[in-house]
Design an enzyme around this catalytic site. Structure first.
Site, PDB file in Angstrom:
ATOM      1  CG  ASN A  44      -2.309  -1.566   0.667  1.00  0.00           C
ATOM      2  OD1 ASN A  44      -2.735  -0.855   0.698  1.00  0.00           O
ATOM      3  ND2 ASN A  44      -1.697  -2.172   2.018  1.00  0.00           N
ATOM      4  CG  ASP A  79      10.301  -8.431   2.659  1.00  0.00           C
ATOM      5  OD1 ASP A  79      10.151  -7.697   2.880  1.00  0.00           O
ATOM      6  OD2 ASP A  79      11.267  -9.133   3.430  1.00  0.00           O
ATOM      7  CB  THR A  80      13.657  -4.462  -0.636  1.00  0.00           C
ATOM      8  OG1 THR A  80      12.821  -4.698  -1.455  1.00  0.00           O
ATOM      9  CG2 THR A  80      15.065  -3.289  -0.060  1.00  0.00           C
TER      10      THR A  80
HETATM   11  P1  IMP Z   1      10.375  -3.113   2.020  1.00  0.00           P
HETATM   12  O1  IMP Z   1      10.040  -5.130   1.998  1.00  0.00           O
HETATM   13  O2  IMP Z   1      10.286  -3.429   0.861  1.00  0.00           O
HETATM   14  O3  IMP Z   1       9.214  -2.855   2.940  1.00  0.00           O
HETATM   15  O4  IMP Z   1      10.907  -2.545   2.792  1.00  0.00           O
HETATM   16  C1  IMP Z   1      11.206  -2.903   3.856  1.00  0.00           C
HETATM   17  C2  IMP Z   1      12.631  -1.514   4.221  1.00  0.00           C
HETATM   18  O5  IMP Z   1      13.750  -1.415   3.054  1.00  0.00           O
HETATM   19  C3  IMP Z   1      11.369  -0.327   4.200  1.00  0.00           C
HETATM   20  O6  IMP Z   1      10.622   0.381   5.156  1.00  0.00           O
HETATM   21  C4  IMP Z   1      12.428   0.635   3.532  1.00  0.00           C
HETATM   22  O7  IMP Z   1      13.039   1.502   5.033  1.00  0.00           O
HETATM   23  C5  IMP Z   1      14.080  -0.438   3.206  1.00  0.00           C
HETATM   24  N1  IMP Z   1      13.550   0.240   1.797  1.00  0.00           N
HETATM   25  C6  IMP Z   1      13.374  -0.695   0.697  1.00  0.00           C
HETATM   26  N2  IMP Z   1      13.400   0.069  -0.291  1.00  0.00           N
HETATM   27  C7  IMP Z   1      14.076   0.475  -0.476  1.00  0.00           C
HETATM   28  C8  IMP Z   1      14.305   1.791  -1.380  1.00  0.00           C
HETATM   29  O8  IMP Z   1      14.145   1.397  -2.626  1.00  0.00           O
HETATM   30  N3  IMP Z   1      14.616   2.716  -1.017  1.00  0.00           N
HETATM   31  C9  IMP Z   1      15.427   3.140   0.199  1.00  0.00           C
HETATM   32  N4  IMP Z   1      15.003   2.273   1.326  1.00  0.00           N
HETATM   33  C10 IMP Z   1      14.451   0.962   1.206  1.00  0.00           C
END
Ligand code: IMP
Length: 192
Positions: free
Chosen positions: A8, A68-69
């Protein structure tokens, strides 16, 4: 083709839509009646991406994908990694996360870091994983106002600007998520 993307977060939605192009209409969980937070309680990026995609598939029965990042900093032993969203606090407090990262990197000469994204796709009840990595380094101070999360602190290799100083197109061309989603797009195009 319509496909649900487990986010979201408007920034992420725009980034991914730009990479996938007009042939794909992304639906958010909310648009499909899923108002609650989708659980992500696994110890790895792969585990979390699959957990989120499976949750969506089980609750909607529709094709979907989740990402997931993690930001993996060499001098911190790969931290914050899978804990990137909740590095400093329980919530997604980007400013607090960046402050803590800068504090933990004070006086550290080795600034190497990378973003890694894992995308889990469920299509016709079959599961697929795609990975995207961008190598770079952690800046000494925040700069830039674009993007989100750790963008003001991350300088990708080959650049002297942070992700937060780049346009969405420039970031997508080299970013972890751009790379993973281009693999996803190639796969989806190859089978459609
Ligand atoms: P998510 O799994 O994509 O929600 O990423 C987990 C966390 O990694 C996020 O809350 C951000 O703090 C960070 N993150 C993910 N993608 C990015 C990006 O493209 N730029 C900067 N921080 C990121």
């Amino acid at each position: 083709m319509e496909i649900i993307f487990a986010t979201n977060n408007a920034h992420k939605l725009n980034e991914v839509q730009a990479v996938l192009g007009d042939g794909f209409r992304l639906l958010t969980p909310r648009e499909c009646g899923i108002m609650e937070d989708i659980p992500e309680t696994q110890a790895t990026l792969e585990g979390n991406a699959l957990q989120k995609a499976r949750y969506l598939y089980e609750h909607t029965g529709r094709d979907c994908f989740a990402d997931d990042t993690g930001l993996e900093v060499a001098a911190l032993g790969g931290a914050p990694g899978v804990h990137s969203a909740r590095y400093a606090t329980d919530g997604h407090d980007f400013a607090a996360n960046n402050r803590l990262l800068l504090k933990n990197m004070e006086g550290v000469a080795d600034r190497r870091a990378r973003f890694r994204t894992v995308v889990a796709l469920i299509l016709d009840n079959k599961e697929y994983l795609f990975e995207g990595i961008v190598e770079g380094r952690i800046a000494e101070a925040e700069s830039g106002a674009e993007g989100f999360g750790y963008d003001p602190l991350f300088v990708p290799d080959g650049f002297d600007r942070t992700f937060a100083e780049m346009s969405a197109e420039e970031k997508n061309a080299v970013s972890h998520r751009g790379r993973a989603v281009r693999k996803l797009a190639e796969f989806l195009h190859s089978i459609s």
